[in-house]
Design a protein around this motif. Structure first.
Motif, PDB file in Angstrom:
ATOM      1  N   PHE A 168       1.792  77.846  19.581  1.00 20.16           N
ATOM      2  CA  PHE A 168       2.043  77.286  18.259  1.00 20.16           C
ATOM      3  C   PHE A 168       2.262  75.772  18.373  1.00 20.16           C
ATOM      4  O   PHE A 168       3.023  75.325  19.224  1.00 20.16           O
ATOM      5  CB  PHE A 168       3.278  77.925  17.615  1.00 20.16           C
ATOM      6  CG  PHE A 168       3.195  79.411  17.479  1.00 20.16           C
ATOM      7  CD1 PHE A 168       2.322  79.995  16.570  1.00 20.16           C
ATOM      8  CD2 PHE A 168       3.983  80.238  18.266  1.00 20.16           C
ATOM      9  CE1 PHE A 168       2.243  81.365  16.446  1.00 20.16           C
ATOM     10  CE2 PHE A 168       3.908  81.616  18.152  1.00 20.16           C
ATOM     11  CZ  PHE A 168       3.041  82.179  17.235  1.00 20.16           C
ATOM     12  N   GLU A 169       1.604  75.010  17.518  1.00 19.55           N
ATOM     13  CA  GLU A 169       1.859  73.581  17.502  1.00 19.55           C
ATOM     14  C   GLU A 169       3.261  73.321  16.962  1.00 19.55           C
ATOM     15  O   GLU A 169       3.720  74.002  16.040  1.00 19.55           O
ATOM     16  CB  GLU A 169       0.841  72.855  16.631  1.00 19.55           C
ATOM     17  CG  GLU A 169      -0.528  72.732  17.260  1.00 19.55           C
ATOM     18  CD  GLU A 169      -1.457  71.865  16.437  1.00 19.55           C
ATOM     19  OE1 GLU A 169      -1.105  71.505  15.304  1.00 19.55           O
ATOM     20  OE2 GLU A 169      -2.551  71.552  16.952  1.00 19.55           O
ATOM     21  N   ALA A 170       3.933  72.334  17.527  1.00 21.33           N
ATOM     22  CA  ALA A 170       5.282  72.012  17.096  1.00 21.33           C
ATOM     23  C   ALA A 170       5.484  70.508  17.209  1.00 21.33           C
ATOM     24  O   ALA A 170       5.309  69.930  18.282  1.00 21.33           O
ATOM     25  CB  ALA A 170       6.310  72.757  17.946  1.00 21.33           C
ATOM     26  N   ARG A 222       3.834  79.217  23.570  1.00 22.60           N
ATOM     27  CA  ARG A 222       3.383  80.467  22.952  1.00 22.60           C
ATOM     28  C   ARG A 222       2.215  80.237  21.996  1.00 22.60           C
ATOM     29  O   ARG A 222       1.875  81.112  21.191  1.00 22.60           O
ATOM     30  CB  ARG A 222       4.568  81.132  22.249  1.00 22.60           C
ATOM     31  CG  ARG A 222       5.511  81.790  23.261  1.00 22.60           C
ATOM     32  CD  ARG A 222       6.947  81.829  22.817  1.00 22.60           C
ATOM     33  NE  ARG A 222       7.768  82.405  23.894  1.00 22.60           N
ATOM     34  CZ  ARG A 222       8.205  81.708  24.949  1.00 22.60           C
ATOM     35  NH1 ARG A 222       7.894  80.432  25.079  1.00 22.60           N
ATOM     36  NH2 ARG A 222       8.932  82.285  25.887  1.00 22.60           N
ATOM     37  N   LYS A 234       3.786  75.798   8.754  1.00 18.09           N
ATOM     38  CA  LYS A 234       4.261  76.958   8.013  1.00 18.09           C
ATOM     39  C   LYS A 234       5.777  76.975   7.873  1.00 18.09           C
ATOM     40  O   LYS A 234       6.313  77.699   7.032  1.00 18.09           O
ATOM     41  CB  LYS A 234       3.811  78.246   8.714  1.00 18.09           C
ATOM     42  CG  LYS A 234       2.305  78.438   8.736  1.00 18.09           C
ATOM     43  CD  LYS A 234       1.934  79.727   9.455  1.00 18.09           C
ATOM     44  CE  LYS A 234       0.422  79.922   9.499  1.00 18.09           C
ATOM     45  NZ  LYS A 234       0.042  81.151  10.250  1.00 18.09           N
ATOM     46  N   LEU A 288       7.886  76.751  21.712  1.00 16.34           N
ATOM     47  CA  LEU A 288       6.898  77.137  20.717  1.00 16.34           C
ATOM     48  C   LEU A 288       5.477  76.891  21.217  1.00 16.34           C
ATOM     49  O   LEU A 288       4.585  77.741  21.057  1.00 16.34           O
ATOM     50  CB  LEU A 288       7.140  76.361  19.415  1.00 16.34           C
ATOM     51  CG  LEU A 288       8.376  76.778  18.606  1.00 16.34           C
ATOM     52  CD1 LEU A 288       8.686  75.746  17.538  1.00 16.34           C
ATOM     53  CD2 LEU A 288       8.178  78.156  17.976  1.00 16.34           C
ATOM     54  N   GLU A 289       5.254  75.727  21.833  1.00 14.12           N
ATOM     55  CA  GLU A 289       3.893  75.404  22.272  1.00 14.12           C
ATOM     56  C   GLU A 289       3.470  76.251  23.461  1.00 14.12           C
ATOM     57  O   GLU A 289       2.278  76.521  23.630  1.00 14.12           O
ATOM     58  CB  GLU A 289       3.788  73.908  22.572  1.00 14.12           C
ATOM     59  CG  GLU A 289       3.991  73.051  21.316  1.00 14.12           C
ATOM     60  CD  GLU A 289       3.165  71.788  21.297  1.00 14.12           C
ATOM     61  OE1 GLU A 289       2.761  71.317  22.382  1.00 14.12           O
ATOM     62  OE2 GLU A 289       2.939  71.259  20.182  1.00 14.12           O
ATOM     63  N   THR A 300       6.272  73.135  12.442  1.00 18.25           N
ATOM     64  CA  THR A 300       5.474  74.038  13.276  1.00 18.25           C
ATOM     65  C   THR A 300       4.599  74.967  12.443  1.00 18.25           C
ATOM     66  O   THR A 300       4.918  75.284  11.283  1.00 18.25           O
ATOM     67  CB  THR A 300       6.388  74.880  14.189  1.00 18.25           C
ATOM     68  OG1 THR A 300       5.593  75.753  15.004  1.00 18.25           O
ATOM     69  CG2 THR A 300       7.375  75.706  13.387  1.00 18.25           C
ATOM     70  N   ASP A 301       3.487  75.384  13.050  1.00 14.46           N
ATOM     71  CA  ASP A 301       2.637  76.393  12.408  1.00 14.46           C
ATOM     72  C   ASP A 301       3.028  77.809  12.824  1.00 14.46           C
ATOM     73  O   ASP A 301       2.364  78.782  12.455  1.00 14.46           O
ATOM     74  CB  ASP A 301       1.159  76.144  12.707  1.00 14.46           C
ATOM     75  CG  ASP A 301       0.817  76.219  14.194  1.00 14.46           C
ATOM     76  OD1 ASP A 301       1.728  76.441  15.025  1.00 14.46           O
ATOM     77  OD2 ASP A 301      -0.370  76.041  14.540  1.00 14.46           O
ATOM     78  N   ALA A 302       4.107  77.945  13.570  1.00 15.56           N
ATOM     79  CA  ALA A 302       4.605  79.277  13.927  1.00 15.56           C
ATOM     80  C   ALA A 302       5.110  79.983  12.662  1.00 15.56           C
ATOM     81  O   ALA A 302       5.789  79.367  11.833  1.00 15.56           O
ATOM     82  CB  ALA A 302       5.739  79.168  14.945  1.00 15.56           C
ATOM     83  N   PRO A 303       4.795  81.256  12.497  1.00 12.80           N
ATOM     84  CA  PRO A 303       5.218  81.991  11.293  1.00 12.80           C
ATOM     85  C   PRO A 303       6.687  82.416  11.376  1.00 12.80           C
ATOM     86  O   PRO A 303       7.008  83.620  11.380  1.00 12.80           O
ATOM     87  CB  PRO A 303       4.268  83.184  11.276  1.00 12.80           C
ATOM     88  CG  PRO A 303       3.973  83.444  12.720  1.00 12.80           C
ATOM     89  CD  PRO A 303       3.932  82.089  13.373  1.00 12.80           C
ATOM     90  N   ASP A 318      -1.140  72.109   8.463  1.00 11.43           N
ATOM     91  CA  ASP A 318      -1.143  73.463   9.029  1.00 11.43           C
ATOM     92  C   ASP A 318       0.261  74.049   9.193  1.00 11.43           C
ATOM     93  O   ASP A 318       0.406  75.197   9.617  1.00 11.43           O
ATOM     94  CB  ASP A 318      -1.834  73.457  10.401  1.00 11.43           C
ATOM     95  CG  ASP A 318      -3.287  73.005  10.316  1.00 11.43           C
ATOM     96  OD1 ASP A 318      -3.966  73.409   9.360  1.00 11.43           O
ATOM     97  OD2 ASP A 318      -3.730  72.251  11.198  1.00 11.43           O
TER      98      ASP A 318
END
Length: 298
Positions: free
Chosen positions: A100-102, A98, A45, A95-96, A166-169, A43
């Motif tokens: 988003f997995e990290a 907010r 990004k 990040l988490e 992370t899956d954060a864009p 997952d």
């Protein structure tokens, strides 16, 4: 730059990061699965690389030949496992918080052999260890120098690095377009163990870029008494050379030529360098002035 990317970078710097770079997963398309960060989480990004500087004074104590323990703690052990680890963990929390997995990734050497079995068909066996310096290049932080180590425009070879998957864009940074290394060859010329072979160059490919590096006999590096350290995480890992004579001479060249953004009142190398040969004998080469820095000037 997107608002999320800008806010994340500001937060990471507030947690102590001196370097923050972001790579998109497509930059690892040519990396084998056993070293590819994309193998760790389907997952993901983005890959974030965080760095904290190795203070120059820490390495200067080795340059003077007067104190090794300062580098051992403030430039190696504590810097990596405490100071930078906390920066990485707080950035993961940001990040988490907010949504988003990290996943924080320590800079274990990619030379560590497989430590388990694949749990699914077509999936690499654990553990997947990305090459931290090549990942930093993919994140736009610098280049691989001819000496084989990462060079950044801020600190040259002096930084420790960790990663976050992370899956954060997050928006990827552009690749570094500058040129720090001039392939002057001083790193090979000063090595008293002749561990670097300038006649056997190799090519390192990262994110579509190619970097020419000298061949290094790491078995000789592991016996070096000039500032190198055996890899403390695994015997198969490349030794730590950041305080070794070869890399210190690279730093002196970059410093004297004014190629780094960091500026200091005094030059890094102010007197003849010391060297201990394969027999354990200390000597000062008669041509030390050749390696103060003039060979790296434009």
């Amino acid at each position: 730059m997107s608002d999320l990317t800008r806010e994340f970078k500001e937060a990471a710097r507030s947690f102590g990061a001196d370097l923050v770079g972001v790579a998109s997963l497509d930059r690892f398309a040519d990396v084998p699965p056993e070293h590819n960060p994309a193998s760790i989480s389907p997952d993901a990004k983005a890959v974030v690389v965080l760095g904290r500087r190795i203070t120059r004074g820490t390495v200067k104590a080795v340059e003077e030949g007067t104190n090794w323990q300062t580098y051992e703690l403030f430039g190696y052990h504590w810097l990596d496992t405490e100071f930078l680890a906390l920066t990485t963990f707080e950035s993961v929390e940001w990040l988490e918080d907010r949504g988003f997995e990290a996943c924080p990734l320590f800079a274990f050497p990619p030379e560590i052999p497989v430590q388990g079995i694949a749990v699914r068909e077509g999936q690499p066996a654990p553990n997947v260890f990305p090459d931290i310096e090549q990942t930093a290049v993919a994140a736009g932080l610098g280049e691989i120098g001819w000496c084989g180590v990462l060079l950044t425009p801020q600190f040259g070879p002096l930084q420790r690095l960790q990663m976050i998957l992370t899956d954060a864009p997050l928006e990827a940074d552009p690749l570094f377009e500058g040129e720090l290394c001039t392939k002057c060859g001083v790193c090979a010329a000063v090595c008293p163990l002749q561990a670097m072979d300038a006649e056997k160059e190799q090519t390192v490919r990262v994110a579509g870029r190619e970097y020419t590096v000298a061949s290094v006999n790491y078995d000789r590096c592991r016996r070096c008494q000039n500032g190198a350290r055996p890899n403390r995480y695994h015997g198969a890992g490349r030794p730590d050379r950041l305080a070794a004579l070869c890399v210190r001479s690279c730093l002196a060249m970059l410093d004297d030529a004014g190629r780094l953004e960091s500026k200091f009142e005094q030059p890094f190398r102010q007197r003849e360098y010391w060297a201990i040969d394969a027999l354990g004998q200390a000597s000062i080469p008669s041509d030390w002035q050749t390696f103060r820095g003039t060979g790296c000037a434009d």
